[in-house]
Motif scaffolding. Sequence first.
Motif, PDB file in Angstrom:
ATOM      1  N   GLU A   1      52.517  15.391  28.993  1.00 21.56           N
ATOM      2  CA  GLU A   1      53.287  14.161  28.792  1.00 21.56           C
ATOM      3  C   GLU A   1      53.856  14.068  27.388  1.00 21.56           C
ATOM      4  N   GLU A   2      53.077  14.477  26.417  1.00 20.81           N
ATOM      5  CA  GLU A   2      53.566  14.440  25.030  1.00 20.81           C
ATOM      6  C   GLU A   2      54.740  15.406  24.830  1.00 20.81           C
TER       7      GLU A   2
ATOM      8  N   ARG B   1      57.706  13.631  26.136  1.00 16.55           N
ATOM      9  CA  ARG B   1      58.116  12.557  25.223  1.00 16.55           C
ATOM     10  C   ARG B   1      58.789  13.110  23.971  1.00 16.55           C
TER      11      ARG B   1
ATOM     12  N   GLU C   1      66.715   6.696  24.854  1.00 20.90           N
ATOM     13  CA  GLU C   1      65.534   6.218  25.567  1.00 20.90           C
ATOM     14  C   GLU C   1      65.913   5.418  26.805  1.00 20.90           C
TER      15      GLU C   1
END
Lengths: 476, 344
Positions: B307-308, B311, B321
């Motif tokens: 997930e990081e 991101r 975003e």
Amino acid sequence: MFDRYTTDSFYDEMFEADGSLRGQCGDLFERFSQFEPEEFEARRNACDAHFLKQGVTFNVYHDNRGSERIFPFDPVPRVIPANEWEHLEAGLSQRIIALNLFLHDVYHEQQILKDGVIPRYYVEQAKHYRPEFRGVDVPKDIYIHICGSDLIRGDDGTYYVLEDNGRCPSGASYLLENRNALKRAFPALFDSMGVRSVDSYPRELRDMLEFISPHREGDAVCVLLTPGCYNSAYFEHCYLAREMGIEIVEGNDLVVIDDFVYMRTTKGLVRVDVIYRRIDDDFIDPTVFRKDSVLGVPGIMRAYRAGNVALANAVGTGVADDKATYYFVPKMIEYYLGQEPILPNVPTYLAHEDSDRKYILDHLPELVVKSANESGGYGMLMGPTASREEIAKFRDKIIDDPRNFIAQPVVSLSRCPTWCDGSFEGRHVDLRPYIVYGNQVKIVPGGLTRVALNKGSLVVNSSQGGGSKDTWVLKD
Amino acid sequence: MLSRVANSLYWMVRYIERADNLARLIEVNEQLVLDLGKIDRETLAALWRPVIASTGDEELFDEAHPDGQQSEAIHFLTVDRENPNSIASCVALARENARMVRDQLAEALWEELNGLYLFVNSDEGAWKLANDAAGYYEQIRRATHSFHGIAAATTLRGEAWDFMDLGRHLERADKTTRFLDITTFLERRIDEFGLTVDEHWLAILRSCGGLGAFRMKYRAKFKPRNIAEFLILSSDFPRSVRFCVDRVDQSLHAISGTPRGGFSDDAEIKSGQLLSALAYASIDDVLDGGLHVYLDSLQTRLNDIGEEIFRTYVLLPEQIEDRPPIPANTVSAVVRWQMEQQQQ
């Protein structure tokens, strides 16, 4: 293999009317005559397998499973001798130059309209005319950078221009891949016949993109903008981007900040100078055109107007390939260049003109009727093969909206030997050369020959049962 | 590199790795079942439960096959396109991702993947699965290995490579923990199945392709404890969790340009923390709290790293975003229709 071949009184690309061989096809005929049908079939299957393996496919819409197909390919090339090609090159160059002068004119002074050479009405009512771009200067004053003009040959072998595709012409990747396939299948013929190479296309395309960059000459960041992986031409988009060594981007990859276009990379934003866009005007900027577009880039038109990014092709080129505009291209050539058109148009009737309309309505069963802004073989009436209902339907459509229709006599397209179930038979073909207009006009020696695979059919579009052939332009 | 391209390369390789792992797991389980001789249908079906559980798609399977038999389990895991994690689905998704970034791939790499896709969807593939299942799974494995080999031989050692390596090792680490977790399930019912402890631990080792390497290192002392240690903590076996996390950490630092040992984003913090936890753990630490609990926490931490990465590299700067990328397999009809716009 050619024992039973007949030309049936059509112009044939390989044989003269009396059945003798055309000079340029000698070696090809020799070689192909030596094949046993099974062996030839095996070579053809090898070509198909090669395309499938490489994923040289187009997407078929409205088909949930197995939605990719290979473009049917016929291994018999169409051969064009050097002098014929020179003639085509001259005619196509003349045409793209005139079309670009016309586009510059209608988006600036509109002198051609003021002089009454083209009735103002046709331009202003054209579906793809973009009045909001009047007075906007585009880099190097070029509008159509890539043009795919469709050519056909009539009974006597005369080449006619059928239409100019000046928005997002596609098919160049098939031209290149067809050549690769034939080089594998019949390597020896290339040497003996002296076939000119088509390899230069991606480089010329890239050079053109660099040339129109508003900044960073020689070091411009160019990208290819695709509508996405479900587009029928997505294979081509990837192919060309890779061959040119540029990024292929989707709308979401781009962002406009202070009237400059950037792409989102893992290292942050990178400024983009030139966009080879394969996405229609309508979708390119939701803040200007279709509001519901999710494919475009909000603000890109602002950056374009500000001169911060170049688009190939420019916005609003659709007015030049409107089929009503097509009627006037020979007049444009005379008006802007003071020259006789080298390549004629197919005789065309404009339904909007009273006398023409009367003629069209009286002769529908003999004519081909086309709507002004469709492509891919859609929105067409083939008079001689149409049913009474279809004819009646088109009659109503024409009366309803005459501006949107033109009509042409049926041209019996030339034929080329084509491999059909174990023997060669004549099938109708057209030709799409690709013209690139940058620093100068470049036309890759070859083109996509499209072939109507169904017996007797004149429709060559891939969506309508058409296939393609390699096109061999010979050295002197 | 475009963020979308990085994302596609990463997922392309993850799906390939997933297909490879699944093929091996099914093949090993089939062999294991054969060794048991005559067994009834229920036991047979039960022997496939842990395999399906390990893919995380138990619910989906139960819904579609309330009376899940062996043949249904194999079909579900291998060719069922309704199962997003079947071999056929993984291959299709890998190819779809590859198709989106085809311009970035070596021609040979694309052809290998496209060839695998064509095989899985061909009559030949169906015939082989029905008549020579072992050969079928072997062909899948060979194709995925050949894919990795071509990638290694043709990809510039730049960002594209790093994102592919990242996907490969994150997926591999995750699968190793899931295969190990099969033992948790089996141990509960081991008598019922008539399996010996050795047999099923050996099967796990074989599923991870680690039998030979284990023999070299532990001289055939096939104790569960040794096998767990080998598959989780070994620093030199390429499918051990530690080895994979080390590669993940290395790739992350290669992408950001930060020296290893330090960090410049949350993905690097998480991978660094996990790597040191694995480097300094002993097998006793792992087994103390129960293997299942430990494996569960490893999976969570691996997911967090994934997930990081998304991101940090895909969602990227603040301007975008509000415009997340459109994942290919969830496009709406409207988007699809727009993408299908006319080309001349």
